[in-house]
Design a protein around this motif. Structure first.
Motif, short mmCIF file in Angstrom:
data_model
loop_
_atom_site.label_atom_id
_atom_site.label_comp_id
_atom_site.label_asym_id
_atom_site.label_seq_id
_atom_site.Cartn_x
_atom_site.Cartn_y
_atom_site.Cartn_z
N LYS A 132 0.44 -1.26 0.32
CA LYS A 132 -0.16 0.04 -0.07
C LYS A 132 1.45 0.97 0.02
O LYS A 132 0.68 2.17 -0.91
CB LYS A 132 -0.64 -0.07 1.29
CG LYS A 132 -2.36 -1.01 0.86
CD LYS A 132 -2.65 -0.73 1.98
CE LYS A 132 -1.68 -1.54 3.61
NZ LYS A 132 -1.51 -2.35 3.88
N SER A 133 1.79 1.23 0.93
CA SER A 133 2.36 2.73 0.91
C SER A 133 3.30 2.45 -0.43
O SER A 133 3.39 3.84 -0.81
CB SER A 133 4.04 2.22 2.02
OG SER A 133 2.77 2.30 3.36
N SER A 134 4.24 1.51 -1.35
CA SER A 134 5.07 1.85 -1.95
C SER A 134 3.84 2.05 -3.49
O SER A 134 4.53 2.80 -4.21
CB SER A 134 5.30 0.43 -2.54
OG SER A 134 5.81 -0.22 -1.30
N VAL A 169 8.73 2.58 3.27
CA VAL A 169 8.24 1.75 3.22
C VAL A 169 8.33 0.50 4.30
O VAL A 169 9.89 -0.17 4.57
CB VAL A 169 9.07 1.11 1.46
CG1 VAL A 169 7.99 -0.62 1.64
CG2 VAL A 169 8.26 1.91 0.43
N SER A 170 8.03 -0.60 5.35
CA SER A 170 8.23 -0.69 5.99
C SER A 170 8.37 -2.29 5.97
O SER A 170 7.61 -2.91 4.87
CB SER A 170 7.24 -0.68 6.98
OG SER A 170 5.70 -0.42 6.63
N PRO A 171 9.11 -2.67 6.66
CA PRO A 171 8.76 -4.36 6.51
C PRO A 171 7.94 -5.37 7.41
O PRO A 171 7.32 -5.54 6.44
CB PRO A 171 10.88 -4.75 7.54
CG PRO A 171 10.67 -3.47 8.29
CD PRO A 171 10.68 -2.11 7.34
N VAL A 228 -5.69 8.48 1.34
CA VAL A 228 -5.45 7.46 2.81
C VAL A 228 -5.61 6.46 2.93
O VAL A 228 -5.67 5.41 2.25
CB VAL A 228 -6.90 7.32 3.50
CG1 VAL A 228 -6.93 7.48 4.88
CG2 VAL A 228 -7.54 8.61 3.64
N ASP A 229 -4.06 5.77 3.40
CA ASP A 229 -3.33 4.92 3.45
C ASP A 229 -3.47 4.15 5.40
O ASP A 229 -3.68 4.56 5.91
CB ASP A 229 -1.15 4.87 3.87
CG ASP A 229 -0.72 3.77 3.30
OD1 ASP A 229 -1.37 2.85 3.43
OD2 ASP A 229 0.14 3.75 3.90
N THR A 230 -4.83 3.04 4.83
CA THR A 230 -4.68 2.28 6.54
C THR A 230 -4.12 1.74 6.30
O THR A 230 -3.33 1.03 5.47
CB THR A 230 -6.49 1.52 5.47
OG1 THR A 230 -6.28 0.51 5.49
CG2 THR A 230 -7.21 2.65 5.13
MG LIG Z 1 2.75 1.33 4.84
#
Ligand SMILES: [Mg+2]
Ligand SMILES: Nc1nc2c(ncn2[C@@H]2O[C@H](COP(=O)(O)OP(=O)(O)O)[C@@H](O)[C@H]2O)c(=O)[nH]1
Length: 655
Positions: free
Chosen positions: A59-61, A74-76, A209-211
Motif C-alpha cells: 500500500k505504502s509503495s 516502506v515498512s518491513p 488515505v493509507d490505512t
Molecule cells: Mg504501509
C-alpha cells in the motif's frame, strides 16, 4: 489532471456570480445563499482515495508511486500502524508539515487490555496490564497472537516518552514522521497522521488515505475502515502479487461485497501489486484470474483489476526527476531489461510498463473525472433553477396591468393552496416502508449468518489448533469456541453496519421521493418554482455489540461431545459438534439481531421524523420566498430593465 480542479473552481465562480446577481431580487435570497454555500464547498472540495489491503501488500509503495516520490516509509513489518493521510498543504499546514493525532489514554488502555486478554490475562489498568506481560511464555505464543504481543511490547517501550502527549497532537517534520510510521513504539500511540504534501495528486484536492492492514489488531479499525469504505470517493484494494488472500482480506472484501450496491458508482479498484514478479504473461493472467475468483466468492462481480509494479512506477518517476541513485538505477535497468551501458528507458515508457499509467488513466477517468462532472452538473442545475424563477418573475412584471391584477388575486389563493397541499401530504406509508425494509434486511442477516456457519465453524475448529501433541485438548477446544463466538459477533456487527448503510440509502430515496411528490403539488400552484433537490443525509454508524449475548459456559455441554481428534476429523465427531453448536447458537444470534434491530429502529425513526420535518420546512420556505418574489414582480416594485439585465447575465453563466 489540473483541468479537473480548474473545472470545479470555474463552476464555483459561476455560482458566485449568479448568486451575486439574484441576491437583491425579492424572493431569491435563500437561493442566493444556497448557491454561495455550494460555491464554497466546490472550492474546498476534496476527493478521498482510501488504500486497503493486508500488511506488506504494498500500500505504502503504491501510494509513493502515485505521488511520485518516496514519501511514506516502506515498512518491513509493523503491526500497529496508524492511518496516514496525505493531503494538500494549507495556509495553516504548509508543505512538509506533519500532524500526529495521538490516541486518548483510555483508548490505549482499551487496546492493551484487549490484546492482553488474547493471552488469557486480565488487568484493571494500563500499568497493571503492562506488568502482566512477563507472565507470557514467549515460546508458546501462537502465530495469530504474535501481533498482539508485539503491540504490548511496543506500548511498554514507548509509554514513558509518549504518556504526557496522549489525547493531544504533535506537529512534526518529515523526519519525525518517518519514525512515527516505522517505529512500533511510536506508531502504536498514533490515532492518525496527516501529512501535508504538495504533489500533482494532492494539488487536485485528492487526499490519499493509507490505512493499516486489513489484519490490523486494532478492533476500532474495523469501524474506521467501514467509514472509509462508505465515504471515500475511491477505494483501492492492494494485494501482493502471489500472496494468498488472508481471512482478514476476505472479511474486508465480504463487507465491500455487502455494501457495493449502495455506492452511486463503482468506486472500487483492485491492484495486483509487485507485478514485476511475474515470470510470464500467462503467469500474470493466472494470478489475475485467481484474484477475480476470490472476489467473486465475496460477492464482487466484474471487478476492475490492474496489475502494477509500484516499485517500477516509482523508479520511473524518480528517473523523470533525475533523482535515480546508482543502486536504484541498477534495479531500473533490471526492470526495463536495459543492458549496462545502454541508454536508460525513458521514464514515460517505464511508467507504462509498470502498469501504473493504465491504472491512473482509468482511475482519473472513471472516478475523479466523473465526480467532477457530477459536481459541475449540480452547480449548473442550481443556476438553471435560479434562471427559471428569474424569467418567470420577468414575465409577470412585463404583463399588462389587467393581467397582473388578475394574477395577483389568483396568487394569494395559490400560495395558501400550495402550503396546504404540502402540509396535507401524508408520510405514514413512507414510515411503514422504512420499518418493513429494516425488518426484511435483518431477517436476511440472520439467514446469511447461518449460511456461513459451516465456514466459520471449520475455520475455528481446525486441525492446526486441535492437534494431539501433548497440549491440553480442553483448553484448545475452549480457544476454538472463543474464536467461533468472536467471528460470529464480528460477522453480525459487520452486517449491521452494512444494514445501516442500506437503510441510509433507503431513507435518501424516500427523501427524494417526498420532494418530488411535493414538487408535483407545488407545480399546480406555482408553475415557475422548481424545488431544490433533496440533499442526502449522512447517517452515523452506531457501535454495535462486539460480543454475543451469551456466556461461554452455555456451550460446555456441546464441547463435551468431543472425544478425540480421530473421531472428530475422520468420523462424524465434527458434524455432531457443529450441529449441536449451530442449534445452541440460534437464540444468541436472534437476540443479537433483535438488539440491533431495536437500535436501528430507534435511530431511523428519529432520522425519518427529522428528515420529514426539515424537508417540509424547506419546501414551505421556498414556496413563501417564491410568492414574495412573485408579488414584487406583479406590483412592479422591481426595476424591469435591471431585472432583464440580470436574466441575461445569469443566462450567460449557463453557457
Ligand atoms: Mg504501509
Ligand atoms: N518486487 C516488488 N516488491 C514490492 C513492490 N511494492 C512493494 N514491494 C515490497 O513489499 C514490501 C511491503 O511494501 P509496503 O509498501 O511497505 O507494504 P504495506 O505494508 O502494504 O504498506 C516491501 O518490502 C516492498 O519493498 C513492487 O512493486 N515489486
Amino acid at each position: 489532471m489540473n483541468q479537473l480542479r480548474d473545472k470545479l473552481v470555474a463552476a464555483a465562480e459561476r455560482l458566485r456570480r449568479a448568486s451575486h446577481e439574484i441576491v437583491s431580487v425579492p424572493g431569491m435570497q435563500q437561493q442566493a445563499q444556497a448557491m454561495q454555500e455550494r460555491a464554497e464547498r466546490l472550492t474546498a472540495n476534496r476527493f478521498t482515495v482510501a488504500l486497503f489491503g493486508a500488511f506488506s501488500a504494498g500500500k505504502s509503495s503504491f501510494a509513493n508511486a502515485l505521488m511520485g516520490d518516496l514519501v511514506l516509509p516502506v515498512s518491513p513489518n509493523p503491526t500497529t500502524a496508524a492511518i496516514n493521510k496525505i493531503m494538500p498543504p494549507s495556509a495553516e499546514h504548509p508543505h512538509g508539515t506533519v500532524r500526529v493525532v495521538l490516541k486518548q489514554r483510555d483508548a490505549v488502555e482499551q487496546d492493551v487490555l484487549r490484546s492482553l486478554a488474547v493471552f488469557g490475562l486480565h488487568a484493571a489498568s494500563l500499568e497493571g496490564a503492562l506488568s502482566e506481560l512477563n507472565k507470557i511464555d514467549v515460546a508458546q505464543i501462537p502465530p495469530t497472537a504474535k501481533p498482539h504481543y508485539t503491540f504490548l511490547k511496543a506500548v511498554t517501550k514507548g509509554l514513558p516518552e509518549m504518556d504526557t502527549h496522549l489525547g493531544g497532537e504533535l506537529i512534526v517534520d518529515m523526519q519525525a514522521f518517518k519514525s512515527f510510521v516505522a517505529k512500533e513504539e511510536k506508531a502504536c500511540f498514533a490515532e492518525y497522521i496527516e501529512l501535508f504534501y504538495s504533489c500533482p495528486l494532492t494539488d487536485q484536492g485528492i487526499v490519499l488515505v493509507d490505512t493499516p492492514g486489513a489484519d490490523s489488531i486494532n478492533a476500532r479499525h474495523t469501524g474506521v475502515a467501514f467509514e472509509y469504505m462508505k465515504n471515500a470517493d475511491a477505494v483501492l484494494f492492494v494485494t501482493y502479487y502471489n500472496h494468498a488472500f488472508s481471512q482478514a482480506d476476505r472479511e474486508f472484501l465480504l463487507q465491500m461485497g455487502r455494501v457495493k450496491d449502495t455506492f452511486e458508482m463503482d468506486k472500487m479498484f483492485f491492484i495486483v501489486n509487485a507485478a514485476d514478479l511475474a515470470a510470464s504473461e500467462e503467469e500474470l493472467q493466472g494470478v489475475i484470474a485467481h484474484v477475480e475468483k476470490n472476489l467473486l466468492t465475496c460477492g464482487i462481480r466484474l471487478p476492475r483489476i490492474y496489475p502494477v509494479s509500484s516499485q517500477t512506477a516509482l523508479l520511473a518517476r524518480m528517473h523523470e526527476k533525475g533523482k535515480l541513485a546508482a543502486s536504484a538505477e541498477k534495479v531500473y535497468r533490471q526492470r526495463t531489461q536495459t543492458a549496462e551501458g545502454a541508454p536508460l528507458m525513458p521514464a514515460e515508457e517505464a511508467f507504462k510498463l509498470s502498469g501504473m499509467a493504465a491504472f491512473e488513466t482509468a482511475f482519473l477517468r472513471f472516478t475523479i473525472d466523473e465526480l467532477t462532472q457530477i459536481a459541475v452538473n449540480a452547480a449548473m442545475g442550481e443556476i438553471r433553477r435560479a434562471y427559471d424563477t428569474l424569467t418567470e418573475f420577468m414575465r409577470m412584471a412585463q404583463s399588462g396591468e389587467d393581467e397582473r391584477l388578475a394574477r395577483k388575486e389568483a396568487a394569494s389563493k395559490a400560495q395558501s393552496d400550495a402550503l396546504a397541499a404540502v402540509a396535507a401530504l401524508s408520510t405514514a406509508s413512507y414510515e411503514r416502508d422504512l420499518t418493513k425494509e429494516r425488518e426484511e434486511l435483518l431477517y436476511y442477516v440472520k439467514q446469511r449468518l447461518f449460511f456461513r456457519f459451516n465456514e466459520l465453524f471449520n475455520f475455528a475448529f481446525n486441525p492446526a489448533v486441535l492437534k494431539e501433541d501433548g497440549r491440553s485438548m480442553k483448553q484448545a477446544l475452549q480457544g476454538c469456541l472463543t474464536d467461533l463466538l468472536r467471528s460470529i459477533s464480528y460477522d453480525l456487527a459487520q452486517e449491521l453496519r452494512a444494514t445501516t448503510l442500506r437503510l441510509e440509502k433507503f431513507l435518501s430515496k424516500q427523501g427524494a421521493a417526498l420532494v418530488s411528490a411535493w414538487q408535483k403539488d407545488v407545480h399546480a400552484y406555482a408553475a415557475g418554482l422548481t424545488l431544490a433537490p433533496y440533499q442526502q443525509r449522512q447517517v452515523e454508524t452506531l457501535a454495535f455489540a462486539e460480543e454475543l449475548p451469551v456466556s461461554v459456559e452455555a456451550f460446555q455441554p456441546a464441547l463435551g461431545l468431543f472425544k478425540n481428534t480421530k473421531d472428530f476429523f475422520e468420523q462424524d465427531g465434527k458434524l455432531k459438534l457443529r450441529e449441536e453448536l449451530e442449534k445452541r447458537m440460534q437464540e444468541p444470534v436472534a437476540a443479537y439481531v433483535a438488539t440491533g434491530s431495536e437500535q436501528l429502529g430507534e435511530q431511523f425513526s428519529a432520522l425519518f421524523s427529522e428528515m420529514v420535518a426539515t424537508e417540509r420546512n424547506r419546501v414551505v420556505e421556498q414556496i413563501n420566498e417564491y410568492f414574495t418574489g412573485l408579488f414584487a414582480a406583479l406590483d412592479m416594485t422591481v426595476d424591469l430593465e435591471e431585472l432583464g439585465a440580470k436574466v441575461n447575465r445569469v443566462a450567460a453563466e449557463l453557457e
